[in-house]
Write a protein that holds these residues in place. Sequence first.
Motif, short mmCIF file in Angstrom:
data_model
loop_
_atom_site.label_atom_id
_atom_site.label_comp_id
_atom_site.label_asym_id
_atom_site.label_seq_id
_atom_site.Cartn_x
_atom_site.Cartn_y
_atom_site.Cartn_z
N ILE A 1 0.99 -1.06 0.53
CA ILE A 1 -0.04 0.31 0.29
C ILE A 1 0.95 1.26 -0.13
CG2 ILE A 1 -1.67 1.55 1.55
CD1 ILE A 1 -2.84 -1.51 2.30
N VAL A 2 1.85 1.43 0.81
CA VAL A 2 2.67 2.49 0.80
C VAL A 2 3.75 2.58 -0.58
CG1 VAL A 2 4.97 2.94 1.61
CG2 VAL A 2 3.45 2.30 3.36
N GLY A 3 4.15 1.66 -1.30
CA GLY A 3 4.57 1.84 -2.57
C GLY A 3 3.83 1.95 -3.68
N ALA A 4 2.85 1.54 -3.17
CA ALA A 4 1.44 2.00 -4.56
C ALA A 4 1.19 3.09 -4.13
CB ALA A 4 0.37 1.69 -4.21
N LEU A 5 0.50 4.30 -2.63
CA LEU A 5 0.77 5.62 -3.12
C LEU A 5 1.81 6.52 -2.78
CD1 LEU A 5 -0.95 5.05 1.15
CD2 LEU A 5 -1.71 6.59 -1.15
N CYS A 6 3.36 5.86 -2.99
CA CYS A 6 4.10 6.70 -3.76
C CYS A 6 4.34 6.60 -4.52
CB CYS A 6 5.58 5.92 -2.96
SG CYS A 6 6.26 6.24 -1.58
N VAL A 7 3.75 5.85 -5.40
CA VAL A 7 3.35 5.81 -7.09
C VAL A 7 2.84 7.12 -7.55
CG1 VAL A 7 2.77 5.31 -9.14
CG2 VAL A 7 4.24 3.82 -7.83
N LEU A 8 1.17 6.76 -6.49
CA LEU A 8 0.16 7.47 -7.02
C LEU A 8 0.54 9.22 -6.56
CD1 LEU A 8 -2.94 5.46 -5.95
CD2 LEU A 8 -2.01 6.09 -7.92
N VAL A 9 1.28 8.53 -5.87
CA VAL A 9 2.11 10.89 -5.44
C VAL A 9 2.64 10.87 -6.29
CG1 VAL A 9 3.06 11.80 -4.26
CG2 VAL A 9 1.48 10.00 -2.87
N PHE B 1 7.70 15.34 -9.84
CA PHE B 1 8.26 16.68 -9.41
C PHE B 1 8.88 16.14 -8.12
CE2 PHE B 1 5.76 14.83 -5.56
CZ PHE B 1 6.63 15.19 -4.35
N ALA B 2 9.61 14.81 -8.29
CA ALA B 2 10.68 14.20 -7.32
C ALA B 2 11.47 13.10 -8.65
CB ALA B 2 10.05 12.69 -7.16
N GLY B 3 11.17 13.42 -10.25
CA GLY B 3 11.85 12.96 -10.90
C GLY B 3 11.74 11.86 -11.08
N PHE B 4 10.27 11.22 -10.67
CA PHE B 4 9.92 10.01 -10.98
C PHE B 4 10.90 8.69 -9.60
CE2 PHE B 4 8.38 11.35 -14.89
CZ PHE B 4 7.77 11.28 -14.86
N ASP B 5 11.84 9.88 -9.33
CA ASP B 5 12.16 9.01 -7.30
C ASP B 5 10.71 8.05 -7.05
OD1 ASP B 5 14.93 9.56 -8.35
OD2 ASP B 5 14.67 11.47 -7.01
N LEU B 6 10.28 8.31 -6.64
CA LEU B 6 8.94 8.06 -5.70
C LEU B 6 8.27 6.81 -6.50
CD1 LEU B 6 6.77 11.05 -4.33
CD2 LEU B 6 8.46 9.53 -3.34
N VAL B 7 8.15 7.20 -8.06
CA VAL B 7 7.64 5.99 -8.57
C VAL B 7 8.27 4.35 -8.42
CG1 VAL B 7 7.36 5.14 -11.12
CG2 VAL B 7 6.56 7.38 -10.22
N LEU B 8 9.91 4.93 -8.49
CA LEU B 8 11.10 3.47 -8.44
C LEU B 8 10.86 3.59 -7.20
CD1 LEU B 8 13.54 5.22 -11.45
CD2 LEU B 8 11.84 3.23 -11.46
N ALA C 1 21.99 3.91 -5.13
CA ALA C 1 23.01 4.17 -5.20
C ALA C 1 23.20 3.94 -6.06
CB ALA C 1 23.80 2.34 -4.86
N LEU C 2 22.19 3.44 -7.89
CA LEU C 2 22.93 2.74 -8.67
C LEU C 2 21.85 3.62 -9.90
CD1 LEU C 2 23.28 -1.04 -8.03
CD2 LEU C 2 25.07 0.46 -7.67
N GLY C 3 20.48 3.05 -9.95
CA GLY C 3 19.58 3.68 -11.00
C GLY C 3 18.91 4.79 -10.60
N ARG C 4 19.76 6.14 -9.55
CA ARG C 4 19.38 7.15 -9.76
C ARG C 4 19.67 8.12 -10.73
NH1 ARG C 4 19.19 11.58 -5.96
NH2 ARG C 4 16.83 12.47 -5.91
N ARG C 5 21.16 7.86 -10.73
CA ARG C 5 21.91 8.82 -11.59
C ARG C 5 21.61 8.28 -14.04
NH1 ARG C 5 26.82 8.16 -9.36
NH2 ARG C 5 27.17 9.68 -6.85
N TRP C 6 21.82 7.18 -13.60
CA TRP C 6 20.93 6.67 -15.21
C TRP C 6 19.26 7.39 -15.47
CZ3 TRP C 6 17.45 4.17 -17.02
CH2 TRP C 6 17.48 3.34 -18.35
N VAL C 7 18.20 7.60 -14.15
CA VAL C 7 17.06 7.97 -14.83
C VAL C 7 17.31 8.93 -14.91
CG1 VAL C 7 15.44 7.83 -13.52
CG2 VAL C 7 16.17 5.36 -13.74
N ARG C 8 18.49 10.02 -14.08
CA ARG C 8 18.48 11.24 -14.20
C ARG C 8 18.35 11.57 -15.39
NH1 ARG C 8 16.34 14.52 -9.43
NH2 ARG C 8 15.82 13.45 -8.40
N ALA C 9 19.32 10.61 -16.10
CA ALA C 9 20.68 10.94 -16.83
C ALA C 9 19.40 11.07 -17.83
CB ALA C 9 21.39 10.85 -17.17
#
Length: 92
Positions: free
Chosen positions: A9-17, A24-31, A65-73
């Motif tokens: 439920i918390v994961g789904a709420l993060c995606v929905l927000v 707004f968070a660069g899709f960090d909350l989705v991932l 640690a690994l995916g954030r830079r890749w997604v942002r780029a």
Amino acid sequence: MLVNWVLIIVGALCVLVEVAMGGFAGFDLVLIGSAVAAGGVVGLIAGNPAVGLIVSVALSLAYIALGRRWVRAHLRHATRCGWCMSSDFAGI
């Protein structure tokens, strides 16, 4: 078992927000939300809340640690065109 459902439920709420706010968070909350929900699902399948928590934490930390830079780029690269500066076009 309740812990696993809370993770889902918390994961789904993060995606929905994230989706409701337009990325707004660069899709960090989705991932991160997807990682937390996936941990909850694994915990349900394993029948062990500790496994769900461990998988959630491991996937979240791996993304940070690994995916954030890749997604942002890739998001920055996709929004470099002159006409798509709006957040509505961030997924192009």
